[in-house]
Design a protein around this motif. Structure first.
Motif, short mmCIF file in Angstrom:
data_model
loop_
_atom_site.label_atom_id
_atom_site.label_comp_id
_atom_site.label_asym_id
_atom_site.label_seq_id
_atom_site.Cartn_x
_atom_site.Cartn_y
_atom_site.Cartn_z
N UNK A 199 -9.58 7.80 50.57
CA UNK A 199 -9.59 7.34 49.17
C UNK A 199 -8.75 6.08 49.03
N UNK A 200 -9.16 4.98 49.67
CA UNK A 200 -8.38 3.74 49.59
C UNK A 200 -8.32 3.24 48.15
N UNK A 201 -7.18 2.69 47.77
CA UNK A 201 -7.02 2.17 46.43
C UNK A 201 -6.61 3.19 45.41
N UNK A 202 -6.62 4.49 45.81
CA UNK A 202 -6.24 5.54 44.88
C UNK A 202 -4.83 6.08 45.15
N UNK A 203 -4.30 5.76 46.34
CA UNK A 203 -3.02 6.33 46.75
C UNK A 203 -2.09 5.25 47.28
N UNK A 204 -0.80 5.41 47.03
CA UNK A 204 0.25 4.70 47.74
C UNK A 204 1.02 5.73 48.54
N UNK A 205 1.50 5.33 49.70
CA UNK A 205 2.05 6.28 50.66
C UNK A 205 3.30 5.65 51.27
N UNK A 206 4.47 6.28 51.12
CA UNK A 206 5.72 5.70 51.60
C UNK A 206 6.49 6.73 52.44
N UNK A 207 7.21 6.23 53.45
CA UNK A 207 8.07 7.06 54.28
C UNK A 207 9.51 6.61 54.12
N UNK A 208 10.41 7.56 53.87
CA UNK A 208 11.83 7.27 53.70
C UNK A 208 12.59 7.93 54.84
N UNK A 209 13.28 7.14 55.64
CA UNK A 209 13.94 7.65 56.84
C UNK A 209 15.04 8.65 56.49
N UNK A 210 15.29 9.57 57.42
CA UNK A 210 16.34 10.56 57.25
C UNK A 210 17.21 10.67 58.48
N UNK A 211 18.27 11.45 58.38
CA UNK A 211 19.15 11.70 59.53
C UNK A 211 18.55 12.83 60.36
N UNK A 251 -3.79 5.15 40.26
CA UNK A 251 -3.02 5.13 41.51
C UNK A 251 -1.99 6.25 41.49
N UNK A 252 -1.97 7.04 42.57
CA UNK A 252 -0.97 8.08 42.76
C UNK A 252 -0.13 7.73 43.98
N UNK A 253 1.15 8.07 43.94
CA UNK A 253 2.08 7.73 45.01
C UNK A 253 2.60 9.00 45.68
N UNK A 254 2.64 8.98 47.00
CA UNK A 254 3.18 10.10 47.77
C UNK A 254 4.36 9.59 48.60
N UNK A 255 5.51 10.22 48.43
CA UNK A 255 6.71 9.89 49.18
C UNK A 255 6.98 10.98 50.21
N UNK A 256 7.28 10.59 51.44
CA UNK A 256 7.72 11.53 52.46
C UNK A 256 9.19 11.21 52.73
N UNK A 257 10.07 12.10 52.27
CA UNK A 257 11.50 11.82 52.25
C UNK A 257 12.22 12.65 53.30
N UNK A 258 12.87 11.98 54.24
CA UNK A 258 13.71 12.68 55.22
C UNK A 258 14.98 13.18 54.55
N UNK A 259 15.26 14.49 54.69
CA UNK A 259 16.40 15.07 53.99
C UNK A 259 17.53 15.47 54.94
N UNK A 260 17.42 15.07 56.21
CA UNK A 260 18.52 15.34 57.13
C UNK A 260 18.41 16.68 57.83
N UNK A 261 19.44 16.96 58.63
CA UNK A 261 19.39 18.11 59.53
C UNK A 261 19.94 19.39 58.91
N UNK A 262 20.46 19.33 57.68
CA UNK A 262 20.94 20.57 57.10
C UNK A 262 22.04 20.41 56.06
N UNK A 263 22.65 19.24 56.00
CA UNK A 263 23.73 18.98 55.04
C UNK A 263 23.13 18.24 53.85
#
Length: 267
Positions: free
Chosen positions: A140-152, A1-13
């Motif tokens: 590729x079901x079962x091979x990946x975890x996929x998460x979204x982290x909210x940002x500003x 299992x591999x994990x992919x995070x999509x991380x919101x890093x804000x508008x510039x600060x």
């Protein structure tokens, strides 16, 4: 299992990162960055901000940084294109970006590892990373975890900078693009947040309608270069066009957002 995070890093600060985003970043074995510098000239500042975020929030250095140049995109006169042609251009670019994501993930992320994509603003607002990764990983079901982290988002940063409440009692707020504003403002919405406006669509609004509107404009939100202009649209439109052009000439790129608000004595 591999994990992919999509991380919101804000508008510039760098301080726009939420505690949740900092925690997620701490889990990353690999950080993936698309470097737009080769595609749009002056965007080294954007890569530098990501580097600063990593310096502040991953001082342990316990990750691998993987960069790839942005895939080329046709940046012709999109305002003049019809919807079908514009959609074809965007879909073609998205398909090539999706292939790039797949190549990066296959080559750089091993079983059991966690990879992170650092996304400007909030991943859910006018950003295609979630949609493209969903397509890439769907086979590729079962091979990946996929998460979204909210940002500003730049919308939130704009409202904070101007000390605004975007909604007014009992009224909707529309978030749209400059391309849509150029086609005409809707009559049934009093507050319109405009993103992705490369051609100052507010300046195309007829003079007789400008007197009905106020504008709250911001560029490079959250950065040391932040620019803010606000006032009746008929009075400040030319100033914004001038300030924007000078800033873009100076830095080689610009990111800006604005609110158009019908003037009825409320704010």
């Amino acid at each position: 299992m591999r994990t992919v995070l999509v991380i919101g890093i804000g508008a510039g600060d760098p301080e726009h990162l939420t505690l949740q985003a900092v925690t997620a970043l701490g889990r990353a074995d690999v950080v993936f960055v698309i470097d737009k510098g080769l595609d749009s000239g002056g965007q080294d500042d954007l890569l530098a901000l990501r580097t600063e975020i990593l310096r502040r929030h991953r001082p342990d250095g316990g990750y691998r940084l993987v960069t790839a140049p942005e895939v080329g995109r046709d940046r012709g006169p999109v305002v003049e294109r019809d919807d079908e042609t514009y959609r074809e251009v965007v879909v073609d670019w998205q398909d090539r970006r999706a292939r790039l994501y797949r190549e990066m993930l296959d080559a750089e992320l091993a079983d059991g590892e966690t990879g992170a994509f650092l996304v400007w603003g909030d991943p859910s607002l006018y950003d295609g990373t979630l949609r493209l990764l969903d397509e890439v990983l769907d086979g590729a079901p079962g091979q990946w975890r996929f998460e979204s982290i909210a940002g500003i988002s730049s919308v939130a940063a704009l409202a904070a900078a101007h000390r605004l409440i975007l909604n007014r009692v009992g009224r909707p707020v529309l978030i749209t693009t400059g391309r849509r504003v150029a086609e005409g403002l809707p009559d049934d919405v009093d507050d319109v947040v405009v993103m992705l406006d490369g051609r100052t669509a507010f300046a195309t609004i007829p003079p007789e309608r400008r007197t009905e509107l106020s504008i709250y404009w911001g560029a490079y939100l959250g950065t040391p270069d932040e620019l803010l202009v606000a006032g009746p649209l008929d009075e400040v439109a030319d100033e914004i066009v001038r300030v924007r052009a000078e800033a873009r000439e100076r830095k080689g790129w610009i990111m800006d957002t604005y609110l158009l608000r019908r003037r009825d004595g409320e704010r």
